[in-house]
Design a protein around this motif. Sequence first.
Motif, short mmCIF file in Angstrom:
data_model
loop_
_atom_site.label_atom_id
_atom_site.label_comp_id
_atom_site.label_asym_id
_atom_site.label_seq_id
_atom_site.Cartn_x
_atom_site.Cartn_y
_atom_site.Cartn_z
N GLU A 217 7.78 5.35 8.47
CA GLU A 217 8.64 4.51 9.31
C GLU A 217 8.34 3.04 9.08
O GLU A 217 9.26 2.21 8.95
N ILE A 218 7.05 2.71 9.01
CA ILE A 218 6.68 1.31 8.76
C ILE A 218 7.13 0.88 7.38
O ILE A 218 7.56 -0.25 7.17
N SER A 219 7.06 1.79 6.41
CA SER A 219 7.50 1.47 5.06
C SER A 219 8.96 1.04 5.06
O SER A 219 9.36 0.09 4.38
N MET A 220 9.79 1.74 5.83
CA MET A 220 11.20 1.37 5.92
C MET A 220 11.35 -0.01 6.54
O MET A 220 12.13 -0.84 6.09
N ALA A 221 10.57 -0.27 7.59
CA ALA A 221 10.67 -1.56 8.27
C ALA A 221 10.20 -2.70 7.37
O ALA A 221 10.72 -3.81 7.44
N LEU A 222 9.20 -2.41 6.54
CA LEU A 222 8.69 -3.42 5.63
C LEU A 222 9.57 -3.57 4.39
O LEU A 222 9.44 -4.52 3.63
N ASN A 223 10.45 -2.58 4.20
CA ASN A 223 11.24 -2.52 2.97
C ASN A 223 10.29 -2.44 1.76
O ASN A 223 10.54 -3.05 0.72
N ALA A 224 9.17 -1.73 1.93
CA ALA A 224 8.11 -1.72 0.93
C ALA A 224 8.25 -0.62 -0.10
O ALA A 224 7.67 -0.68 -1.17
N GLY A 225 9.00 0.45 0.23
CA GLY A 225 9.23 1.51 -0.72
C GLY A 225 7.97 2.12 -1.28
O GLY A 225 7.10 2.58 -0.56
N LYS A 226 7.85 2.10 -2.60
CA LYS A 226 6.75 2.76 -3.28
C LYS A 226 5.42 2.07 -3.05
O LYS A 226 4.37 2.57 -3.45
N HIS A 227 5.41 0.89 -2.43
CA HIS A 227 4.17 0.14 -2.27
C HIS A 227 3.49 0.41 -0.92
O HIS A 227 2.68 -0.36 -0.47
N THR A 228 3.83 1.52 -0.28
CA THR A 228 3.30 1.77 1.06
C THR A 228 1.78 1.85 1.10
O THR A 228 1.18 1.58 2.13
N THR A 229 1.13 2.23 0.01
CA THR A 229 -0.32 2.38 0.04
C THR A 229 -1.05 1.03 0.02
O THR A 229 -2.26 1.00 0.14
N THR A 230 -0.33 -0.05 -0.18
CA THR A 230 -0.99 -1.34 -0.31
C THR A 230 -0.88 -2.18 0.95
O THR A 230 -1.29 -3.32 0.94
N HIS A 231 -0.31 -1.64 2.02
CA HIS A 231 -0.19 -2.47 3.20
C HIS A 231 -1.19 -2.06 4.28
O HIS A 231 -1.73 -0.95 4.26
N THR A 232 -1.43 -2.98 5.19
CA THR A 232 -2.33 -2.74 6.31
C THR A 232 -1.50 -2.31 7.50
O THR A 232 -0.47 -2.92 7.80
N GLN A 233 -1.93 -1.27 8.20
CA GLN A 233 -1.11 -0.72 9.28
C GLN A 233 -1.96 -0.20 10.43
O GLN A 233 -3.04 0.36 10.22
N MET A 234 -1.44 -0.37 11.63
CA MET A 234 -2.07 0.18 12.83
C MET A 234 -1.42 1.51 13.18
O MET A 234 -0.20 1.62 13.20
N HIS A 235 -2.26 2.53 13.43
CA HIS A 235 -1.79 3.85 13.85
C HIS A 235 -2.23 4.09 15.29
O HIS A 235 -3.34 3.73 15.68
N PRO A 247 -6.05 -1.27 2.84
CA PRO A 247 -6.25 -0.75 1.48
C PRO A 247 -7.70 -0.84 1.05
O PRO A 247 -8.44 -1.75 1.45
N GLY A 248 -8.12 0.11 0.21
CA GLY A 248 -9.47 0.06 -0.33
C GLY A 248 -9.69 -1.21 -1.15
O GLY A 248 -8.76 -1.73 -1.76
N PHE A 249 -10.90 -1.72 -1.13
CA PHE A 249 -11.18 -2.97 -1.84
C PHE A 249 -12.56 -2.88 -2.49
O PHE A 249 -13.41 -2.10 -2.09
#
Length: 322
Positions: A217-235, A247-249
């Motif tokens: 759902e957040i991916s849609m809101a971010l319009n991030a598509g395939k890049h969902t693994t690179t964003h920071t998100q609160m669950h 993301p891992g660093f």
Amino acid sequence: MGKIKFSAKGKPTSNAAHQDVLSHGLVVASHGRHFVARDEDGKLWQLFGKGKRREVAVGDEVSIRPSGDEQAWVEEILPRRNLVYRSDALKSKLFAANLDQVVLVLAVSPPYSTELLGRTLVACQHAGVPLHVVFNKVDLFDDVQEAMVEFTHELNEWTRGECPIHFVSLTEAPKDAQAHMLSLLEHKRTLILGQSGMGKSTLINLLIPEARASTNEISMALNAGKHTTTHTQMHFGESGLELIDSPGFQAFGLFHLTEDELLDAFPDISKPGMRCRFANCQHLREPDCAVKLALEGGDLSEARFELFMLLREELRSGRGYE
């Protein structure tokens, strides 16, 4: 949620009916310079900011001015209780704000970085946020009890025993891990950090099974598509769980600290340093250096001393010191 509408330049479209309406939101995701906030009704807004208002972190409370059905401008970032971030000589990476604690996930495989642990602790101390270490994959140990003693000793060398250490096996003993971690995390906002492969996502999915759906759902809101693994998100989960996945660093720069702030994070160096013969002692080759004496006497961890010297050199090099 409907499709997000953009202007030709990708900015939120203008809507005069929204111009004078201010809403309160909680930033729940970030991806580069794109952010998502959840308002008091649970609606998600894609945020845009100008100038300092672009410096938004997950966990920020913000005042927003809607400019379309699902887009808004950041009007104000409300005062923060704290902020955990990393920085190099050129830029900063904001992890999260208004935290109750940080959890650093480590494991024996892939090999964890003790230096990364030390840097994370310094950042948390600077921000005034407690740090917990979760050591995952204990099922890989031949002798669990012996290994726990060994790794506790090693980690304490870097943290002075100031970080509680929690040994778990998220995959082999998930129920035990879940019960233990819930007691630590419930009713708190926690930033989950760690190198890739340590088990961050496994921990979050164990505690909040709906996390994957939330990510989509957040991916849609971010319009991030395939890049969902690179964003920071609160669950959000039951029992007041608020887990922030980042993301891992592999690097944790601390260029935003001054030398005095760095020294504050090393009281085991600053306190004996007050007894050095010279007020500006660099703890290198000066005579009557109390820090060197503490090191030789075993009262100061060699690992922490080397980390302090490395971080001090980084700060000086980044700021043009000879």
